[in-house]
Design a protein around this motif. Structure first.
Motif, mmCIF file in Angstrom:
data_model
loop_
_atom_site.group_PDB
_atom_site.id
_atom_site.type_symbol
_atom_site.label_atom_id
_atom_site.label_comp_id
_atom_site.label_asym_id
_atom_site.label_seq_id
_atom_site.Cartn_x
_atom_site.Cartn_y
_atom_site.Cartn_z
ATOM 1 N N ILE A 59 63.232 36.553 -8.006
ATOM 2 C CA ILE A 59 64.458 35.756 -8.028
ATOM 3 C C ILE A 59 65.567 36.501 -7.292
ATOM 4 N N HIS A 60 65.723 37.782 -7.598
ATOM 5 C CA HIS A 60 66.748 38.589 -6.929
ATOM 6 C C HIS A 60 66.489 38.648 -5.426
ATOM 7 N N GLY A 61 65.241 38.740 -5.031
ATOM 8 C CA GLY A 61 64.902 38.789 -3.617
ATOM 9 C C GLY A 61 65.347 37.543 -2.873
ATOM 10 N N VAL A 62 65.174 36.386 -3.496
ATOM 11 C CA VAL A 62 65.604 35.134 -2.865
ATOM 12 C C VAL A 62 67.130 35.079 -2.804
ATOM 13 N N ILE A 63 67.790 35.458 -3.886
ATOM 14 C CA ILE A 63 69.259 35.440 -3.910
ATOM 15 C C ILE A 63 69.825 36.362 -2.839
ATOM 16 N N SER A 64 69.250 37.544 -2.703
ATOM 17 C CA SER A 64 69.789 38.503 -1.732
ATOM 18 C C SER A 64 69.381 38.175 -0.295
ATOM 19 N N PHE A 65 68.300 37.419 -0.113
ATOM 20 C CA PHE A 65 67.859 37.059 1.235
ATOM 21 C C PHE A 65 68.808 36.055 1.885
ATOM 22 N N TYR A 66 69.235 35.068 1.123
ATOM 23 C CA TYR A 66 70.103 34.017 1.658
ATOM 24 C C TYR A 66 71.564 34.419 1.485
ATOM 25 N N HIS A 67 72.269 34.571 2.604
ATOM 26 C CA HIS A 67 73.640 35.084 2.549
ATOM 27 C C HIS A 67 74.616 34.132 1.858
ATOM 28 N N GLN A 68 74.277 32.855 1.716
ATOM 29 C CA GLN A 68 75.236 31.937 1.099
ATOM 30 C C GLN A 68 75.277 32.046 -0.431
ATOM 31 N N PHE A 69 74.303 32.729 -1.034
ATOM 32 C CA PHE A 69 74.335 32.892 -2.483
ATOM 33 C C PHE A 69 75.255 34.052 -2.851
ATOM 34 N N GLU A 119 84.201 34.583 3.933
ATOM 35 C CA GLU A 119 82.791 34.334 4.211
ATOM 36 C C GLU A 119 82.598 34.103 5.697
ATOM 37 N N GLU A 120 81.376 34.271 6.145
ATOM 38 C CA GLU A 120 81.009 33.952 7.513
ATOM 39 C C GLU A 120 80.203 32.662 7.486
ATOM 40 N N VAL A 121 80.287 31.909 8.566
ATOM 41 C CA VAL A 121 79.507 30.681 8.697
ATOM 42 C C VAL A 121 79.057 30.611 10.150
ATOM 43 N N TYR A 122 77.926 29.971 10.392
ATOM 44 C CA TYR A 122 77.360 30.005 11.731
ATOM 45 C C TYR A 122 77.463 28.694 12.498
ATOM 46 N N CYS A 123 78.240 27.777 12.088
ATOM 47 C CA CYS A 123 78.692 26.652 12.903
ATOM 48 C C CYS A 123 79.405 25.677 12.001
ATOM 49 N N LEU A 124 80.600 25.332 12.396
ATOM 50 C CA LEU A 124 81.379 24.336 11.675
ATOM 51 C C LEU A 124 81.382 23.000 12.414
ATOM 52 N N GLY A 125 80.707 22.936 13.557
ATOM 53 C CA GLY A 125 80.646 21.706 14.323
ATOM 54 C C GLY A 125 81.973 21.344 14.967
ATOM 55 N N ASN A 126 82.786 22.337 15.209
ATOM 56 C CA ASN A 126 84.112 22.125 15.785
ATOM 57 C C ASN A 126 84.235 22.929 17.081
ATOM 58 N N CYS A 127 83.154 22.960 17.843
ATOM 59 C CA CYS A 127 83.042 23.841 19.010
ATOM 60 C C CYS A 127 84.124 23.597 20.063
ATOM 61 N N ALA A 128 84.542 22.357 20.238
ATOM 62 C CA ALA A 128 85.557 22.051 21.253
ATOM 63 C C ALA A 128 86.919 22.635 20.899
ATOM 64 N N CYS A 129 87.091 23.016 19.645
ATOM 65 C CA CYS A 129 88.380 23.561 19.188
ATOM 66 C C CYS A 129 88.212 24.992 18.686
ATOM 67 N N SER A 130 87.359 25.757 19.345
ATOM 68 C CA SER A 130 87.070 27.131 18.931
ATOM 69 C C SER A 130 88.263 28.048 19.169
ATOM 70 N N PRO A 131 88.360 29.120 18.392
ATOM 71 C CA PRO A 131 87.577 29.454 17.206
ATOM 72 C C PRO A 131 88.078 28.677 15.993
ATOM 73 N N SER A 132 87.141 28.442 15.074
ATOM 74 C CA SER A 132 87.448 27.619 13.910
ATOM 75 C C SER A 132 87.222 28.381 12.614
ATOM 76 N N VAL A 133 87.943 27.945 11.600
ATOM 77 C CA VAL A 133 87.740 28.444 10.240
ATOM 78 C C VAL A 133 87.693 27.234 9.317
ATOM 79 N N ARG A 134 87.086 27.449 8.159
ATOM 80 C CA ARG A 134 87.134 26.436 7.103
ATOM 81 C C ARG A 134 87.815 27.086 5.915
ATOM 82 N N ILE A 135 88.843 26.436 5.430
ATOM 83 C CA ILE A 135 89.540 26.909 4.244
ATOM 84 C C ILE A 135 89.281 25.884 3.157
ATOM 85 N N ASN A 136 88.551 26.321 2.151
ATOM 86 C CA ASN A 136 88.040 25.424 1.125
ATOM 87 C C ASN A 136 87.217 24.349 1.836
ATOM 88 N N ASP A 137 87.671 23.110 1.902
ATOM 89 C CA ASP A 137 86.904 22.053 2.568
ATOM 90 C C ASP A 137 87.548 21.583 3.858
#
Length: 163
Positions: A59-69, A119-137
Motif C-alpha cells: 500500500i505504501h509503495g503505491v502511495i509513494s509511487f504516484y506523486h498526486q497522493f 504542487e506540480e502538475v504536468y498539463c493544465l490544458g492552457n498551453c496558449a496562455c503559458s506559463p499557467s498555474v491552478r489555484i484551488n480550481d
C-alpha cells in the motif's frame, strides 16, 4: 494513532467497505480517501492493507509511487505550477523557482501558516496562455513572478478576512 486520525479512520473504513470488492480496488480507494480527507493518513495504511489482504509495504509503495497522493494534510489553498513543455518554453522553470522561494517550500510542501500547499502538475490544458498555474480550481495563465506574488497576496488576504 493521533486524535485526528481516530476521527478520520471511520471515514476510511466506510470507503474501503464500499470499494474493496471492485477489481483493482486499491487505486479507487486511495483516490476516494484523498478526495474526502484531502490526504491519505498514514494510520489508514494498515486498515487498507488488511481489508485488501495486502501488505502495508504494498500500500505504501503505491502511495509513494504516484506523486498526486499526499500523506500529510494540505494547506487551505493548493497552488499547482504547470511543468509541461509549453509552459517550460514560456518561463515555467523560473516561475517554479520563484514560487518555491516566495512560499518557502518545495513541491508537496505546505507553508508554515498552513495556508498554501505547492504542487506540480504536468498539463493544465492552457498551453496558449503559458506559463499557467491552478489555484484551488481556478486556472490562471500568463503568470509572471509579479503576477504570482499578486495571486498569493490575494490568497493571504482571503485567509485574513476569514479570521
Amino acid at each position: 494513532m493521533t486524535a485526528v486520525n481516530e476521527q478520520l479512520l471511520p471515514v476510511v473504513a466506510e470507503i474501503v467497505t464500499g470499494l474493496k470488492h471492485k477489481p483493482g480496488a486499491l487505486l479507487p480507494i486511495l483516490h476516494e480517501v484523498q478526495n474526502r480527507l484531502g490526504y491519505i493518513p498514514p494510520d489508514a495504511v494498515p486498515l487498507i492493507a488488511e481489508s485488501l489482504n495486502q501488505s502495508r509495504a504494498d500500500i505504501h509503495g503505491v502511495i509513494s509511487f504516484y506523486h498526486q497522493f499526499r500523506t500529510t494534510a494540505p494547506g487551505k489553498h493548493t497552488v499547482e505550477v504547470c511543468r509541461a513543455e509549453a509552459c517550460q518554453a514560456m518561463g515555467a522553470r523560473q516561475l517554479e523557482a520563484h514560487a518555491k522561494t516566495t512560499l518557502g517550500v518545495d513541491y508537496h510542501g505546505t507553508t508554515s501558516d498552513k495556508n498554501v500547499t505547492l504542487e506540480e502538475v504536468y498539463c493544465l490544458g492552457n498551453c496558449a496562455c503559458s506559463p499557467s498555474v491552478r489555484i484551488n480550481d481556478e486556472i490562471v495563465g500568463r503568470v509572471t513572478p509579479e503576477k504570482f506574488d499578486q495571486l498569493i497576496d490575494e490568497l493571504r488576504s482571503q485567509t485574513l478576512e476569514v479570521l
